[in-house]
Design an enzyme around this catalytic site. Structure first.
Site, PDB file in Angstrom:
ATOM      1  N   HIS A   1       0.848  -1.188   0.000  1.00  0.00           N
ATOM      2  CA  HIS A   1       0.000   0.000   0.000  1.00  0.00           C
ATOM      3  C   HIS A   1       0.885   1.239   0.000  1.00  0.00           C
ATOM      4  O   HIS A   1       1.951   1.232   0.602  1.00  0.00           O
ATOM      5  CB  HIS A   1      -0.896   0.004   1.252  1.00  0.00           C
ATOM      6  CG  HIS A   1      -2.067   0.910   1.122  1.00  0.00           C
ATOM      7  ND1 HIS A   1      -1.991   2.241   1.419  1.00  0.00           N
ATOM      8  CD2 HIS A   1      -3.328   0.681   0.679  1.00  0.00           C
ATOM      9  CE1 HIS A   1      -3.167   2.786   1.190  1.00  0.00           C
ATOM     10  NE2 HIS A   1      -3.993   1.864   0.732  1.00  0.00           N
TER      11      HIS A   1
ATOM     12  N   ASP B   1      -7.968  -5.419   0.129  1.00  0.00           N
ATOM     13  CA  ASP B   1      -8.448  -6.204  -0.997  1.00  0.00           C
ATOM     14  C   ASP B   1      -8.054  -7.676  -0.896  1.00  0.00           C
ATOM     15  O   ASP B   1      -8.602  -8.514  -1.611  1.00  0.00           O
ATOM     16  CB  ASP B   1      -7.907  -5.617  -2.317  1.00  0.00           C
ATOM     17  CG  ASP B   1      -8.352  -4.177  -2.493  1.00  0.00           C
ATOM     18  OD1 ASP B   1      -9.477  -3.867  -2.095  1.00  0.00           O
ATOM     19  OD2 ASP B   1      -7.561  -3.364  -3.018  1.00  0.00           O
TER      20      ASP B   1
HETATM   21  C1  LIG Z   1      -0.448  -0.684  -4.058  1.00  0.00           C
HETATM   22  C2  LIG Z   1       0.923  -0.481  -4.658  1.00  0.00           C
HETATM   23  C3  LIG Z   1       0.783   0.018  -6.106  1.00  0.00           C
HETATM   24  C4  LIG Z   1       1.648   0.574  -3.838  1.00  0.00           C
HETATM   25  O1  LIG Z   1       2.944   0.534  -4.179  1.00  0.00           O
HETATM   26  P1  LIG Z   1       3.932   1.798  -4.272  1.00  0.00           P
HETATM   27  O2  LIG Z   1       3.813   2.693  -3.108  1.00  0.00           O
HETATM   28  O3  LIG Z   1       3.759   2.416  -5.621  1.00  0.00           O
HETATM   29  O4  LIG Z   1       5.281   1.045  -4.114  1.00  0.00           O
HETATM   30  P2  LIG Z   1       6.195   0.557  -5.265  1.00  0.00           P
HETATM   31  O5  LIG Z   1       5.387   0.017  -6.407  1.00  0.00           O
HETATM   32  O6  LIG Z   1       7.175   1.659  -5.544  1.00  0.00           O
HETATM   33  O7  LIG Z   1       6.934  -0.685  -4.563  1.00  0.00           O
HETATM   34  C5  LIG Z   1       8.046  -0.562  -3.674  1.00  0.00           C
HETATM   35  C6  LIG Z   1       8.756  -1.904  -3.653  1.00  0.00           C
HETATM   36  O8  LIG Z   1       7.908  -2.892  -3.065  1.00  0.00           O
HETATM   37  C7  LIG Z   1       7.636  -3.930  -3.994  1.00  0.00           C
HETATM   38  N1  LIG Z   1       6.214  -4.266  -3.880  1.00  0.00           N
HETATM   39  C8  LIG Z   1       5.187  -3.427  -3.590  1.00  0.00           C
HETATM   40  N2  LIG Z   1       4.032  -4.101  -3.568  1.00  0.00           N
HETATM   41  C9  LIG Z   1       4.338  -5.383  -3.865  1.00  0.00           C
HETATM   42  C10 LIG Z   1       3.541  -6.541  -4.009  1.00  0.00           C
HETATM   43  N3  LIG Z   1       2.230  -6.499  -3.847  1.00  0.00           N
HETATM   44  N4  LIG Z   1       4.169  -7.697  -4.323  1.00  0.00           N
HETATM   45  C11 LIG Z   1       5.504  -7.747  -4.500  1.00  0.00           C
HETATM   46  N5  LIG Z   1       6.302  -6.671  -4.362  1.00  0.00           N
HETATM   47  C12 LIG Z   1       5.719  -5.507  -4.056  1.00  0.00           C
HETATM   48  C13 LIG Z   1       7.951  -3.341  -5.366  1.00  0.00           C
HETATM   49  O9  LIG Z   1       8.280  -4.337  -6.304  1.00  0.00           O
HETATM   50  C14 LIG Z   1       9.103  -2.439  -5.033  1.00  0.00           C
HETATM   51  O10 LIG Z   1      10.262  -3.228  -4.907  1.00  0.00           O
HETATM   52  P3  LIG Z   1      11.721  -2.669  -5.362  1.00  0.00           P
HETATM   53  O11 LIG Z   1      11.943  -1.471  -4.484  1.00  0.00           O
HETATM   54  O12 LIG Z   1      12.615  -3.822  -5.122  1.00  0.00           O
HETATM   55  O13 LIG Z   1      11.539  -2.295  -6.811  1.00  0.00           O
HETATM   56  C15 LIG Z   1       1.710  -1.818  -4.657  1.00  0.00           C
HETATM   57  O14 LIG Z   1       1.935  -2.247  -3.346  1.00  0.00           O
HETATM   58  C16 LIG Z   1       1.031  -2.914  -5.482  1.00  0.00           C
HETATM   59  O15 LIG Z   1       1.177  -2.948  -6.712  1.00  0.00           O
HETATM   60  N6  LIG Z   1       0.261  -3.825  -4.812  1.00  0.00           N
HETATM   61  C17 LIG Z   1      -0.471  -4.864  -5.486  1.00  0.00           C
HETATM   62  C18 LIG Z   1      -1.810  -4.340  -5.954  1.00  0.00           C
HETATM   63  C19 LIG Z   1      -2.760  -4.066  -4.816  1.00  0.00           C
HETATM   64  O16 LIG Z   1      -2.967  -4.902  -3.955  1.00  0.00           O
HETATM   65  N7  LIG Z   1      -3.375  -2.884  -4.861  1.00  0.00           N
HETATM   66  C20 LIG Z   1      -4.379  -2.478  -3.885  1.00  0.00           C
HETATM   67  C21 LIG Z   1      -3.938  -1.312  -3.086  1.00  0.00           C
HETATM   68  S1  LIG Z   1      -5.156  -0.921  -1.881  1.00  0.00           S
END
Ligand SMILES: CC(C)(COP(=O)(O)OP(=O)(O)OC[C@H]1O[C@@H](n2cnc3c(N)ncnc32)[C@H](O)[C@@H]1OP(=O)(O)O)[C@@H](O)C(=O)NCCC(=O)NCCS
EC number: 2.3.3.16
Length: 382
Positions: free
Chosen positions: A260, A315
């Site tokens: 998140h 979720d």
């Molecule tokens: C929600 C989300 C987009 C937020 O992420 P964010 O703040 O943009 O963080 P980032 O995408 O920059 O991720 C940071 C790191 O954590 C990792 N990471 C984040 N969420 C992850 C997940 N669900 N599974 C695996 N790795 C994950 C990324 O790969 C990244 O790793 P790195 O630094 O080695 O490249 C992300 O956690 C995600 O894609 N989750 C899955 C989808 C989901 O459940 N969404 C609902 C949100 S309520």
């Protein structure tokens, strides 16, 4: 130059709010000061919290009755709004069908921002959303359209209208909790998209259409469906470890329902949803299978990612609750149920922004393209 850009608008504050506060480090979510655990465990109804979001205080009995009748007036939606749903294929994404219905409302309703009427329009729009979401579900399932019977309150009226049967108390209670838990979450992508729309002084219905468009994506609301689709892909409890190794560790796919932008610990909403999943899933063989898979996957996910602050989000567990109530995994229906709840937060943020802190949202971009060039007509271009 590039340092001026905040990628993903991370750490940018775009408004102040009295609605919701999140402490991402400690896993706390409060609506106007009330923790979500307190509201759900204390037996609050969804309509009490809808009132809280629009008026800033919990209602007294008469206030709640007046508010509910305004919401219920919205249960009747114009025929062309239902046609906007039925004209689209049954295989459509449920959130896109909601967008079609709200675009139809934007086309026909005369709307003007006005402090004396904004809350009444918002209440009836929350009512419209109930009828639209129930009938989106019925369209996808090939059932005839229905007009909701308001008896029993918002959660019960919704389930009765959508499923075409009287829900059990346990189902209404779970739906009511889901409505509260998803009701607002400060300014995620969908709320921000809607705020950009209403900052132009476009109407409420267009704001909701914009918010729905952003909610649909798998990195936001779409995760409610993507998480359970992932359990379906895993297929059985015995395959969880192998799937996790091949897809998440080696395959570097994202674990849906984990991580998140704000929470760095267990999402408090996920904990409550998990409790409902534990109680309801055993009644439904498919939901129970996914529940068992989810338990194991959660353990592996936390062991792998917990140290990076990546934990289950809401979720991860909500889809199992929706499935246990009787909604199938198809056409992004779970995300449309998330929207049914979140519309209250969207509308409350729109009103707060337009009435008290309005300014057109119009950021800038840092240009990195070529310098000045002369146009060469097509025929002379080599
Ligand atoms: C929600 C989300 C987009 C937020 O992420 P964010 O703040 O943009 O963080 P980032 O995408 O920059 O991720 C940071 C790191 O954590 C990792 N990471 C984040 N969420 C992850 C997940 N669900 N599974 C695996 N790795 C994950 C990324 O790969 C990244 O790793 P790195 O630094 O080695 O490249 C992300 O956690 C995600 O894609 N989750 C899955 C989808 C989901 O459940 N969404 C609902 C949100 S309520």
């Amino acid at each position: 130059m590039m340092e001026r850009i905040s990628r993903g608008l991370e750490d940018v504050d775009i408004k102040w709010t009295r609605l919701t506060t999140i402490d991402g480090e400690r896993g706390i979510l409060r609506y106007s000061g009330y923790s979500v655990e307190d509201l759900v465990n204390g037996g609050a109804s969804a309509e009490e919290i809808q009132y809280l979001f629009l008026n800033g205080e919990l209602p007294r009995e008469q206030e709640l009755r007046d508010f509910s009748s305004k919401v219920e007036r919205g249960y009747h939606v114009p025929a062309h709004v239902l046609s906007a749903i039925s004209n689209l294929p049954r295989s459509s994404d449920a959130v896109a069908l909601q967008m079609g219905a709200f675009a139809a409302l934007a086309a026909s309703e005369r709307f003007k921002w006005d402090k004396t009427t904004d809350r009444d329009v918002a209440a009836s729009t929350i009512g419209n959303m109930l009828t639209i979401t129930a009938n989106v579900y019925r369209h996808v399932e090939g059932m005839p359209f229905t007009e909701p019977d308001p008896r029993g309150g918002y959660a019960t009226a919704f389930l009765r209208a959508a499923l075409g049967r009287e829900p059990t108390d346990e189902e209404s209670k779970a739906m009511n909790a889901a409505l509260i838990l998803y009701m607002d979450h400060e300014v995620p992508a969908s709320t921000t998209a809607g705020l950009v729309v209403v900052s132009t002084l476009s109407d409420m219905y267009s704001g909701v259409t914009g918010a729905l468009a952003a909610l649909k994506g798998p990195l936001h609301g779409g995760a409610a469906e993507a998480a359970i689709a992932q359990f379906a892909e895993i297929g059985s409890e015995d395959s969880v470890e192998k799937w996790f190794q091949e897809n998440i560790l080696s395959g570097r796919r994202r674990l849906m329902g984990f991580g998140h932008r704000v929470y760095r610990t267990y999402d408090p909403r996920a904990r409550i949803f998990k409790g409902f999943a534990e109680r309801l899933a055993p009644r439904n063989p498919e939901a129970y299978k996914y529940y068992r898979i989810a338990l194991k996957l959660e353990e592996l996910g936390i062991a792998q990612f917990g140290s990076k602050g990546i934990y289950p989000n809401t979720d991860f567990w909500s889809g199992i609750v929706y499935m246990s109530i009787g909604f199938p995994l198809k056409n992004n229906i779970y995300t449309s149920l998330f929207a049914l709840s979140r519309i209250t937060g969207w509308l409350a943020h729109f009103i707060e922004y337009v009435e008290e802190q309005h300014r057109l949202i119009r950021p800038r971009a840092v240009y990195t393209g070529p310098g000045e060039r002369r146009f060469i007509p097509l025929a002379s271009r080599s």
